[in-house]
Design a protein around this motif. Structure first.
Motif, PDB file in Angstrom:
ATOM      1  N   TYR A 140       0.833  -1.221   0.089  1.00 42.93           N
ATOM      2  CA  TYR A 140      -0.290  -0.059   0.086  1.00 42.93           C
ATOM      3  C   TYR A 140       0.873   1.181   0.067  1.00 42.93           C
ATOM      4  CZ  TYR A 140      -4.285   2.838   0.933  1.00 42.93           C
ATOM      5  OH  TYR A 140      -5.206   3.565   0.814  1.00 42.93           O
ATOM      6  N   LYS A 165     -10.093   9.012   2.045  1.00 47.41           N
ATOM      7  CA  LYS A 165      -9.345   8.565   0.690  1.00 47.41           C
ATOM      8  C   LYS A 165      -9.383   7.155   0.442  1.00 47.41           C
ATOM      9  CE  LYS A 165      -5.663  12.235   1.237  1.00 47.41           C
ATOM     10  NZ  LYS A 165      -4.339  12.671   1.164  1.00 47.41           N
ATOM     11  N   MET A 166      -9.963   6.429   1.180  1.00 50.89           N
ATOM     12  CA  MET A 166     -10.324   4.887   0.974  1.00 50.89           C
ATOM     13  C   MET A 166     -11.692   4.577   0.929  1.00 50.89           C
ATOM     14  SD  MET A 166      -7.381   3.270   3.545  1.00 50.89           S
ATOM     15  CE  MET A 166      -7.287   1.846   3.102  1.00 50.89           C
ATOM     16  N   PRO A 167     -12.345   3.959   0.038  1.00 54.76           N
ATOM     17  CA  PRO A 167     -13.546   3.109   0.046  1.00 54.76           C
ATOM     18  C   PRO A 167     -13.455   2.258   0.863  1.00 54.76           C
ATOM     19  CG  PRO A 167     -12.556   3.081  -2.289  1.00 54.76           C
ATOM     20  CD  PRO A 167     -11.510   3.669  -1.643  1.00 54.76           C
ATOM     21  N   LYS A 214      -4.036  -7.132   4.267  1.00 55.66           N
ATOM     22  CA  LYS A 214      -2.681  -7.061   3.654  1.00 55.66           C
ATOM     23  C   LYS A 214      -1.722  -6.695   4.720  1.00 55.66           C
ATOM     24  CE  LYS A 214      -3.267  -6.395  -1.208  1.00 55.66           C
ATOM     25  NZ  LYS A 214      -3.146  -5.566  -2.275  1.00 55.66           N
ATOM     26  N   GLU A 221     -14.007  -1.017   0.523  1.00 56.31           N
ATOM     27  CA  GLU A 221     -13.560  -2.401   0.009  1.00 56.31           C
ATOM     28  C   GLU A 221     -12.008  -2.233   0.098  1.00 56.31           C
ATOM     29  OE1 GLU A 221     -15.764  -0.508  -2.029  1.00 56.31           O
ATOM     30  OE2 GLU A 221     -17.490  -1.463  -1.165  1.00 56.31           O
ATOM     31  N   GLU A 222     -11.517  -0.902  -0.127  1.00 55.38           N
ATOM     32  CA  GLU A 222      -9.932  -0.775  -0.307  1.00 55.38           C
ATOM     33  C   GLU A 222      -9.481  -1.019   1.075  1.00 55.38           C
ATOM     34  OE1 GLU A 222      -6.734   2.419  -1.793  1.00 55.38           O
ATOM     35  OE2 GLU A 222      -8.784   2.660  -2.423  1.00 55.38           O
ATOM     36  N   ARG A 223     -10.360  -0.232   2.084  1.00 57.85           N
ATOM     37  CA  ARG A 223      -9.966  -0.252   3.506  1.00 57.85           C
ATOM     38  C   ARG A 223      -9.567  -1.684   3.840  1.00 57.85           C
ATOM     39  NH1 ARG A 223     -13.846   1.957   5.490  1.00 57.85           N
ATOM     40  NH2 ARG A 223     -13.507   3.990   4.492  1.00 57.85           N
ATOM     41  N   GLN A 224     -10.603  -2.483   3.631  1.00 56.14           N
ATOM     42  CA  GLN A 224     -10.805  -3.829   4.097  1.00 56.14           C
ATOM     43  C   GLN A 224      -9.691  -4.711   3.388  1.00 56.14           C
ATOM     44  OE1 GLN A 224     -14.279  -6.110   2.707  1.00 56.14           O
ATOM     45  NE2 GLN A 224     -14.156  -7.368   4.484  1.00 56.14           N
ATOM     46  N   GLU A 225      -9.464  -4.619   2.243  1.00 55.25           N
ATOM     47  CA  GLU A 225      -8.075  -5.299   1.746  1.00 55.25           C
ATOM     48  C   GLU A 225      -6.973  -4.802   2.305  1.00 55.25           C
ATOM     49  OE1 GLU A 225      -6.373  -7.998  -0.650  1.00 55.25           O
ATOM     50  OE2 GLU A 225      -8.423  -7.692  -0.229  1.00 55.25           O
ATOM     51  N   CYS A 226      -6.833  -3.499   2.439  1.00 59.41           N
ATOM     52  CA  CYS A 226      -5.537  -3.075   3.071  1.00 59.41           C
ATOM     53  C   CYS A 226      -5.349  -3.640   4.418  1.00 59.41           C
ATOM     54  CB  CYS A 226      -5.625  -1.400   3.275  1.00 59.41           C
ATOM     55  SG  CYS A 226      -4.475  -0.726   3.991  1.00 59.41           S
TER      56      CYS A 226
END
Length: 129
Positions: A84, A107-109, A119, A111-116
């Motif tokens: 990231y 800055k994070m939707p 990771k 879905e992106e937050r969950q994936e981040c």
């Protein structure tokens, strides 16, 4: 200066946690401040992630006292290890620095937050433990 608050009975806004309390202590009494109120999407989860960074820093540095700078360094390194991040090139066009992206909710939707977060945990397992 930004810090998180919570509304309590009586309509008062109070610092939401210890970090916010420390930030609020820097404000002077009997001064006027402009306040911009935003509702955090999931403040408790976001706080847990930053507590996770602190836990990782404490584990990484062992018995010594961990400072905010050391925790910030661990956070930056975990974000980079998780992928990231982005490359920022210097003027010469050849050399670059890898910098982590912001974790701000704006800055994070979701879905992106969950994936981040997923990771980040995997990167911590691989690099710290």
């Amino acid at each position: 200066m930004k810090f998180n608050c919570i509304k309590v009975a009586g309509g008062s806004l109070v610092p939401a946690d210890e970090i916010a309390f420390e930030d609020a202590q820097a404000l002077k009494n009997n001064e006027y401040y402009e306040v911009n109120v935003k509702l955090n999407q999931n403040y408790r989860l976001h706080s847990k992630i930053f507590a996770f960074f602190k836990f990782c820093a404490q584990y990484y540095y062992g018995d010594q006292e961990v400072t905010k700078d050391q925790t910030e360094l661990v956070r930056r390194n975990l974000l980079i290890s998780a992928g990231y991040c982005k490359q920022v090139f210097y003027n010469d066009g050849v050399s670059f620095e890898v910098v982590p992206l912001s974790m701000k909710y704006e800055k994070m939707p979701p879905e992106e937050r969950q994936e981040c977060y997923r990771k980040l945990i995997s990167a911590a397992i691989k690099t710290i433990w």
